[in-house]
Design an enzyme around this catalytic site. Sequence first.
Site, PDB file in Angstrom:
ATOM      1  N   VAL A  15     -13.733  12.261  23.194  1.00  0.00           N
ATOM      2  CA  VAL A  15     -13.299  13.268  22.213  1.00  0.00           C
ATOM      3  C   VAL A  15     -14.340  14.381  22.108  1.00  0.00           C
ATOM      4  O   VAL A  15     -13.995  15.565  22.043  1.00  0.00           O
ATOM      5  CB  VAL A  15     -13.049  12.617  20.829  1.00  0.00           C
ATOM      6  CG1 VAL A  15     -12.728  13.678  19.783  1.00  0.00           C
ATOM      7  CG2 VAL A  15     -11.912  11.604  20.904  1.00  0.00           C
ATOM      8  N   ARG A  40     -29.336   6.566  23.645  1.00  0.00           N
ATOM      9  CA  ARG A  40     -29.088   6.391  25.089  1.00  0.00           C
ATOM     10  C   ARG A  40     -28.888   7.733  25.781  1.00  0.00           C
ATOM     11  O   ARG A  40     -29.213   7.897  26.954  1.00  0.00           O
ATOM     12  CB  ARG A  40     -27.803   5.562  25.323  1.00  0.00           C
ATOM     13  CG  ARG A  40     -27.848   4.141  24.874  1.00  0.00           C
ATOM     14  CD  ARG A  40     -26.500   3.451  25.138  1.00  0.00           C
ATOM     15  NE  ARG A  40     -25.417   3.932  24.283  1.00  0.00           N
ATOM     16  CZ  ARG A  40     -25.152   3.475  23.073  1.00  0.00           C
ATOM     17  NH1 ARG A  40     -25.879   2.506  22.555  1.00  0.00           N
ATOM     18  NH2 ARG A  40     -24.156   3.961  22.351  1.00  0.00           N
ATOM     19  N   SER A  41     -28.311   8.700  25.075  1.00  0.00           N
ATOM     20  CA  SER A  41     -27.971   9.992  25.698  1.00  0.00           C
ATOM     21  C   SER A  41     -28.967  11.089  25.383  1.00  0.00           C
ATOM     22  O   SER A  41     -28.810  12.219  25.873  1.00  0.00           O
ATOM     23  CB  SER A  41     -26.600  10.457  25.211  1.00  0.00           C
ATOM     24  OG  SER A  41     -25.652   9.460  25.398  1.00  0.00           O
ATOM     25  N   CYS A 129      -4.643   9.562  16.256  1.00  0.00           N
ATOM     26  CA  CYS A 129      -3.954  10.354  17.285  1.00  0.00           C
ATOM     27  C   CYS A 129      -2.443  10.116  17.320  1.00  0.00           C
ATOM     28  O   CYS A 129      -1.649  11.070  17.420  1.00  0.00           O
ATOM     29  CB  CYS A 129      -4.559  10.071  18.654  1.00  0.00           C
ATOM     30  SG  CYS A 129      -4.928   8.343  18.954  1.00  0.00           S
ATOM     31  N   GLN A 156       0.626   4.080  24.447  1.00  0.00           N
ATOM     32  CA  GLN A 156      -0.605   4.856  24.284  1.00  0.00           C
ATOM     33  C   GLN A 156      -1.550   4.756  25.481  1.00  0.00           C
ATOM     34  O   GLN A 156      -1.771   3.680  26.046  1.00  0.00           O
ATOM     35  CB  GLN A 156      -1.311   4.424  22.990  1.00  0.00           C
ATOM     36  CG  GLN A 156      -0.457   4.712  21.763  1.00  0.00           C
ATOM     37  CD  GLN A 156      -1.106   4.357  20.435  1.00  0.00           C
ATOM     38  OE1 GLN A 156      -0.424   3.849  19.558  1.00  0.00           O
ATOM     39  NE2 GLN A 156      -2.388   4.619  20.253  1.00  0.00           N
ATOM     40  N   GLY A 160      -7.466   6.871  24.638  1.00  0.00           N
ATOM     41  CA  GLY A 160      -7.502   6.668  23.186  1.00  0.00           C
ATOM     42  C   GLY A 160      -8.549   5.660  22.769  1.00  0.00           C
ATOM     43  O   GLY A 160      -8.962   5.612  21.610  1.00  0.00           O
ATOM     44  N   LYS A 213      -1.986   2.101  10.384  1.00  0.00           N
ATOM     45  CA  LYS A 213      -2.448   3.487  10.226  1.00  0.00           C
ATOM     46  C   LYS A 213      -1.251   4.427  10.288  1.00  0.00           C
ATOM     47  O   LYS A 213      -1.167   5.389   9.540  1.00  0.00           O
ATOM     48  CB  LYS A 213      -3.399   3.865  11.378  1.00  0.00           C
ATOM     49  CG  LYS A 213      -4.810   3.353  11.259  1.00  0.00           C
ATOM     50  CD  LYS A 213      -5.583   3.817  12.509  1.00  0.00           C
ATOM     51  CE  LYS A 213      -6.869   3.063  12.704  1.00  0.00           C
ATOM     52  NZ  LYS A 213      -7.457   3.310  14.036  1.00  0.00           N
ATOM     53  N   ARG A 235      -0.406  -0.392  24.382  1.00  0.00           N
ATOM     54  CA  ARG A 235      -1.313   0.306  25.307  1.00  0.00           C
ATOM     55  C   ARG A 235      -0.709   0.220  26.695  1.00  0.00           C
ATOM     56  O   ARG A 235      -0.300  -0.874  27.129  1.00  0.00           O
ATOM     57  CB  ARG A 235      -2.682  -0.383  25.273  1.00  0.00           C
ATOM     58  CG  ARG A 235      -3.752   0.352  26.026  1.00  0.00           C
ATOM     59  CD  ARG A 235      -4.244   1.594  25.343  1.00  0.00           C
ATOM     60  NE  ARG A 235      -4.953   1.316  24.107  1.00  0.00           N
ATOM     61  CZ  ARG A 235      -5.283   2.260  23.222  1.00  0.00           C
ATOM     62  NH1 ARG A 235      -4.980   3.524  23.434  1.00  0.00           N
ATOM     63  NH2 ARG A 235      -5.910   1.932  22.105  1.00  0.00           N
ATOM     64  N   HIS A 242      -0.317  10.191  24.837  1.00  0.00           N
ATOM     65  CA  HIS A 242       0.451   9.128  24.177  1.00  0.00           C
ATOM     66  C   HIS A 242       1.933   9.525  24.156  1.00  0.00           C
ATOM     67  O   HIS A 242       2.266  10.686  23.905  1.00  0.00           O
ATOM     68  CB  HIS A 242       0.002   8.956  22.722  1.00  0.00           C
ATOM     69  CG  HIS A 242      -1.382   8.391  22.547  1.00  0.00           C
ATOM     70  ND1 HIS A 242      -2.121   7.839  23.569  1.00  0.00           N
ATOM     71  CD2 HIS A 242      -2.145   8.264  21.423  1.00  0.00           C
ATOM     72  CE1 HIS A 242      -3.288   7.418  23.088  1.00  0.00           C
ATOM     73  NE2 HIS A 242      -3.325   7.668  21.801  1.00  0.00           N
TER      74      HIS A 242
HETATM   75  N1  NAP Z   1      -9.986   8.899  22.124  1.00  0.00           N
HETATM   76  C1  NAP Z   1      -9.041   9.330  21.296  1.00  0.00           C
HETATM   77  O1  NAP Z   1      -7.910   9.650  21.705  1.00  0.00           O
HETATM   78  C2  NAP Z   1      -9.314   9.429  19.838  1.00  0.00           C
HETATM   79  C3  NAP Z   1      -8.365  10.036  19.048  1.00  0.00           C
HETATM   80  C4  NAP Z   1      -8.618  10.153  17.690  1.00  0.00           C
HETATM   81  C5  NAP Z   1      -9.787   9.664  17.171  1.00  0.00           C
HETATM   82  N2  NAP Z   1     -10.699   9.060  17.967  1.00  0.00           N
HETATM   83  C6  NAP Z   1     -11.934   8.559  17.356  1.00  0.00           C
HETATM   84  O2  NAP Z   1     -13.044   9.322  17.825  1.00  0.00           O
HETATM   85  C7  NAP Z   1     -14.203   8.493  17.909  1.00  0.00           C
HETATM   86  C8  NAP Z   1     -14.812   8.575  19.299  1.00  0.00           C
HETATM   87  O3  NAP Z   1     -13.859   8.206  20.273  1.00  0.00           O
HETATM   88  P1  NAP Z   1     -14.067   8.462  21.830  1.00  0.00           P
HETATM   89  O4  NAP Z   1     -12.754   8.127  22.426  1.00  0.00           O
HETATM   90  O5  NAP Z   1     -14.665   9.794  22.097  1.00  0.00           O
HETATM   91  O6  NAP Z   1     -15.141   7.311  22.208  1.00  0.00           O
HETATM   92  P2  NAP Z   1     -16.200   7.240  23.409  1.00  0.00           P
HETATM   93  O7  NAP Z   1     -15.719   7.976  24.606  1.00  0.00           O
HETATM   94  O8  NAP Z   1     -16.528   5.805  23.539  1.00  0.00           O
HETATM   95  O9  NAP Z   1     -17.482   8.020  22.827  1.00  0.00           O
HETATM   96  C9  NAP Z   1     -18.236   7.520  21.770  1.00  0.00           C
HETATM   97  C10 NAP Z   1     -19.274   8.542  21.344  1.00  0.00           C
HETATM   98  O10 NAP Z   1     -19.994   8.033  20.207  1.00  0.00           O
HETATM   99  C11 NAP Z   1     -21.370   8.081  20.487  1.00  0.00           C
HETATM  100  N3  NAP Z   1     -22.098   6.996  19.823  1.00  0.00           N
HETATM  101  C12 NAP Z   1     -21.923   5.669  19.962  1.00  0.00           C
HETATM  102  N4  NAP Z   1     -22.844   4.988  19.234  1.00  0.00           N
HETATM  103  C13 NAP Z   1     -23.602   5.921  18.632  1.00  0.00           C
HETATM  104  C14 NAP Z   1     -24.745   5.869  17.759  1.00  0.00           C
HETATM  105  N5  NAP Z   1     -25.267   4.695  17.365  1.00  0.00           N
HETATM  106  N6  NAP Z   1     -25.283   7.029  17.335  1.00  0.00           N
HETATM  107  C15 NAP Z   1     -24.777   8.206  17.740  1.00  0.00           C
HETATM  108  N7  NAP Z   1     -23.707   8.337  18.568  1.00  0.00           N
HETATM  109  C16 NAP Z   1     -23.138   7.205  18.998  1.00  0.00           C
HETATM  110  C17 NAP Z   1     -21.477   7.919  21.985  1.00  0.00           C
HETATM  111  O11 NAP Z   1     -22.746   8.362  22.414  1.00  0.00           O
HETATM  112  P3  NAP Z   1     -23.471   7.705  23.713  1.00  0.00           P
HETATM  113  O12 NAP Z   1     -22.866   8.403  24.898  1.00  0.00           O
HETATM  114  O13 NAP Z   1     -24.900   8.081  23.507  1.00  0.00           O
HETATM  115  O14 NAP Z   1     -23.226   6.250  23.688  1.00  0.00           O
HETATM  116  C18 NAP Z   1     -20.324   8.826  22.424  1.00  0.00           C
HETATM  117  O15 NAP Z   1     -20.716  10.180  22.354  1.00  0.00           O
HETATM  118  C19 NAP Z   1     -13.740   7.104  17.459  1.00  0.00           C
HETATM  119  O16 NAP Z   1     -13.972   6.990  16.066  1.00  0.00           O
HETATM  120  C20 NAP Z   1     -12.260   7.130  17.715  1.00  0.00           C
HETATM  121  O17 NAP Z   1     -11.558   6.235  16.890  1.00  0.00           O
HETATM  122  C21 NAP Z   1     -10.501   8.933  19.303  1.00  0.00           C
END
Ligand code: NAP
Length: 333
Positions: A15, A40-41, A129, A156, A160, A213, A235, A242
């Site tokens: 995201v 980590r990043s 989403c 989905q 996601g 939700k 899924r 989706h």
């Molecule tokens: N994907 C979707 O379609 C979607 C839609 C709506 C809402 N969301 C919500 O958006 C959020 C992120 O989803 P995503 O799909 O982007 O997940 P993702 O690809 O797994 O990315 C997770 C992000 O969170 C960071 N993170 C993890 N642990 C952390 C920490 N301790 N401190 C700071 N940053 C941390 C990660 O950083 P690192 O790279 O450093 O680990 C990465 O930037 C979730 O809450 C999800 O429910 C997602």
Amino acid sequence: MKEYNVAIVGATGAVGEEMRKVLEQRDFPIKDIRLLASERSAGRRLTFKRVGIAVAELTKDSFEGIDIALFSAGGSISKKFAPFAVEAGAAVIDNSSAFRMDEEVPLVVPEINPEDIQEHKGIIANPNCSTIQMVVALKPIYDISRIIRVVVSTYQAVSGTGRKAVHELREQTKVLLSDGSVKNEVYPHQIAFNVLPHIDVFFENGYTKEEMKMVDETQKIMHDPDMKVTATCARVPVFVGHSEAVNIETEEKIPLEKARHALENTPGVEVVDSVEENLYPLPVMSEGKDPCYVGRIREDESIENGINLWVVSDNLRKGAALNAVQIAELLIP
Ligand SMILES: NC(=O)c1ccc[n+]([C@@H]2O[C@H](COP(=O)([O-])OP(=O)(O)OC[C@H]3O[C@@H](n4cnc5c(N)ncnc54)[C@H](OP(=O)(O)O)[C@@H]3O)[C@@H](O)[C@H]2O)c1
């Protein structure tokens, strides 16, 4: 025009990456952008408007001077760090489920309830989403006649679940095509060539958190706690986009052409519905695009006042990053 200092929390995620793209594409008035993720990043370089920017580790002091903080790093991170951002004077737009059902927190889809942001006390929640794309399609129907009940089944995409799930589908597909055996790390079962009727955790009532939700968030966004919603969320082995089969029961009968006309004239909706030409919304058509695509518009012939729709949207864009940036745009006077 005023320019804003913007932070993205979770900038390295699926995201977060889309947020950078959307901010760039919509030319959001940015003075400075801060990219935050886990330790980590830290130090990794990402680009914004063709300039390399080093990712910083998220800490409680990350928000000094920030006007708008876009959070997408999971619920526990939002719960812990959003209050620090608010304390530093930022408006938080949160993509996680941490605050969505909090009565003090508006849950906003700009095409539907933009006025709700007026009530914010520092945090505005971005809905789930699968809920966002459904309510965008429901609203024009609801404006003709109140919706009594919605029955939705979702299909989905793995994005996601985030980056790790995209990797898992890619790897499992490769392995299975070469007769190997798969490892399941993100999902409890193989996702390649499979369908899992399971998104997020199960509750005691037998529904999943994702399904509940869709019920609770739809009622909150539509300001109609009596609207009945039931969901089955699955899924599927699709990378992005989706898909949803949405069955709608209204109080009054809506002629199909009137429903189609309303959908065609709704900002954020694109009707793709020409079955003679095999044209209907597809996840591959939605990738990287903004609209909620609506097709297969037809009467539910099993009830008096029913309509069926097939709704598809890019979960990373309208389902997350785009909706969040549209909320940020509402904050610009
Ligand atoms: N994907 C979707 O379609 C979607 C839609 C709506 C809402 N969301 C919500 O958006 C959020 C992120 O989803 P995503 O799909 O982007 O997940 P993702 O690809 O797994 O990315 C997770 C992000 O969170 C960071 N993170 C993890 N642990 C952390 C920490 N301790 N401190 C700071 N940053 C941390 C990660 O950083 P690192 O790279 O450093 O680990 C990465 O930037 C979730 O809450 C999800 O429910 C997602």
